[in-house]
Design a protein around this motif. Structure first.
Motif, short mmCIF file in Angstrom:
data_model
loop_
_atom_site.label_atom_id
_atom_site.label_comp_id
_atom_site.label_asym_id
_atom_site.label_seq_id
_atom_site.Cartn_x
_atom_site.Cartn_y
_atom_site.Cartn_z
N GLY A 14 -5.01 2.84 0.85
CA GLY A 14 -5.06 2.02 -0.36
C GLY A 14 -6.43 2.04 -1.00
O GLY A 14 -6.87 1.02 -1.53
N LEU A 15 -7.09 3.18 -0.94
CA LEU A 15 -8.45 3.29 -1.46
C LEU A 15 -8.52 4.13 -2.72
O LEU A 15 -7.76 5.07 -2.89
CB LEU A 15 -9.36 3.93 -0.41
CG LEU A 15 -9.53 3.19 0.91
CD1 LEU A 15 -10.34 4.03 1.87
CD2 LEU A 15 -10.18 1.86 0.69
N GLU A 16 -9.46 3.77 -3.54
CA GLU A 16 -9.81 4.59 -4.70
C GLU A 16 -11.10 5.32 -4.37
O GLU A 16 -11.72 5.08 -3.34
CB GLU A 16 -10.02 3.70 -5.93
CG GLU A 16 -8.74 3.17 -6.52
CD GLU A 16 -7.86 4.25 -7.12
OE1 GLU A 16 -8.39 5.20 -7.73
OE2 GLU A 16 -6.64 4.16 -6.97
N ASP A 17 -11.52 6.18 -5.26
CA ASP A 17 -12.78 6.89 -5.08
C ASP A 17 -13.94 5.89 -5.07
O ASP A 17 -13.95 4.94 -5.84
CB ASP A 17 -12.97 7.91 -6.21
CG ASP A 17 -14.09 8.89 -5.92
OD1 ASP A 17 -14.33 9.19 -4.73
OD2 ASP A 17 -14.71 9.36 -6.88
N ASN A 18 -14.89 6.08 -4.18
CA ASN A 18 -16.10 5.25 -4.07
C ASN A 18 -15.79 3.83 -3.57
O ASN A 18 -16.45 2.88 -3.97
CB ASN A 18 -16.84 5.22 -5.40
CG ASN A 18 -18.32 4.99 -5.22
OD1 ASN A 18 -18.86 5.26 -4.16
ND2 ASN A 18 -18.97 4.49 -6.25
N SER A 19 -14.82 3.68 -2.68
CA SER A 19 -14.50 2.38 -2.09
C SER A 19 -15.37 2.12 -0.87
O SER A 19 -15.76 3.04 -0.16
CB SER A 19 -13.04 2.34 -1.66
OG SER A 19 -12.19 2.49 -2.77
N THR A 20 -15.64 0.85 -0.59
CA THR A 20 -16.45 0.48 0.56
C THR A 20 -15.55 0.32 1.78
O THR A 20 -14.54 -0.39 1.73
CB THR A 20 -17.20 -0.84 0.29
OG1 THR A 20 -18.01 -0.70 -0.88
CG2 THR A 20 -18.09 -1.20 1.47
N VAL A 21 -15.92 0.99 2.88
CA VAL A 21 -15.17 0.93 4.13
C VAL A 21 -16.14 0.72 5.28
O VAL A 21 -17.34 0.88 5.14
CB VAL A 21 -14.35 2.22 4.37
CG1 VAL A 21 -13.34 2.43 3.29
CG2 VAL A 21 -15.26 3.42 4.51
N SER A 22 -15.60 0.34 6.45
CA SER A 22 -16.39 0.26 7.67
C SER A 22 -16.06 1.46 8.52
O SER A 22 -14.89 1.79 8.71
CB SER A 22 -16.06 -1.02 8.44
OG SER A 22 -16.47 -2.14 7.70
N VAL A 23 -17.08 2.12 9.05
CA VAL A 23 -16.87 3.28 9.91
C VAL A 23 -17.53 3.01 11.26
O VAL A 23 -18.61 2.39 11.33
CB VAL A 23 -17.40 4.58 9.24
CG1 VAL A 23 -18.90 4.53 9.04
CG2 VAL A 23 -17.02 5.80 10.02
N ARG A 24 -16.85 3.41 12.33
CA ARG A 24 -17.36 3.23 13.69
C ARG A 24 -16.89 4.38 14.55
O ARG A 24 -15.96 5.10 14.17
CB ARG A 24 -16.91 1.89 14.26
CG ARG A 24 -15.44 1.79 14.56
CD ARG A 24 -15.01 0.43 15.07
NE ARG A 24 -15.10 -0.62 14.08
CZ ARG A 24 -14.18 -0.90 13.19
NH1 ARG A 24 -13.10 -0.20 13.11
NH2 ARG A 24 -14.34 -1.89 12.34
N ALA A 25 -17.49 4.52 15.71
CA ALA A 25 -17.07 5.56 16.64
C ALA A 25 -15.70 5.18 17.22
O ALA A 25 -15.44 4.01 17.50
CB ALA A 25 -18.07 5.71 17.78
N SER A 26 -14.83 6.15 17.38
CA SER A 26 -13.51 5.91 17.91
C SER A 26 -13.59 5.72 19.42
O SER A 26 -14.37 6.36 20.09
CB SER A 26 -12.59 7.09 17.57
OG SER A 26 -11.31 6.83 18.02
N LYS A 27 -12.74 4.85 19.93
CA LYS A 27 -12.76 4.56 21.37
C LYS A 27 -11.87 5.49 22.14
O LYS A 27 -10.90 5.97 21.75
CB LYS A 27 -12.34 3.11 21.62
CG LYS A 27 -13.33 2.15 21.03
CD LYS A 27 -12.85 0.73 21.18
CE LYS A 27 -13.83 -0.22 20.51
NZ LYS A 27 -13.36 -1.53 20.33
#
Length: 116
Positions: free
Chosen positions: A103-116
């Motif tokens: 549900g994102l548009e271009d230049n959307s803010t997201v949280s990124v983390r290392a996968s477990k």
């Protein structure tokens, strides 16, 4: 020995006593690396589905090696990671179809983390 000489022997240098006490900054623990970071996710047509491009500095900062987890508004998705030099540290790049699923548009803010 006179009385004045005995008093001088009993006096202790205050500076030498203060040197024993460590400064407050040395007592503070080293700061742990962040577990996740908020970045901008941008569309890029040359990226395959299920893959994101990430900067090498951001990957080492978050401890990401081969997989990362992107989350936005409670939705989480795991992606394979391609680490590249020369990308901005505050941006990641993904496929258009993957971004639509989140549900994102271009230049959307997201949280990124290392996968477990």
């Amino acid at each position: 020995m006179s009385k004045d000489e005995k008093e001088e022997e009993k006096k202790v240098d205050v500076k030498s006593l203060v040197n024993i006490i460590p400064p407050a900054s040395s007592l503070k623990k080293s700061k742990a690396p962040p577990k996740e970071k908020r970045v901008k996710m941008k569309k890029r047509p040359d990226v395959d589905q299920g893959i994101i491009l990430i900067s090498s500095k951001l990957a080492t900062e978050l401890g990401i090696s081969d997989e990362a987890e992107v989350s936005v508004k409670g939705k989480r998705a795991k992606f394979k990671v391609i680490i590249q030099d020369g990308l901005p540290d505050t941006e990641i790049y993904g496929n258009d179809a993957d971004m639509i699923k989140l549900g994102l548009e271009d230049n959307s803010t997201v949280s990124v983390r290392a996968s477990k």
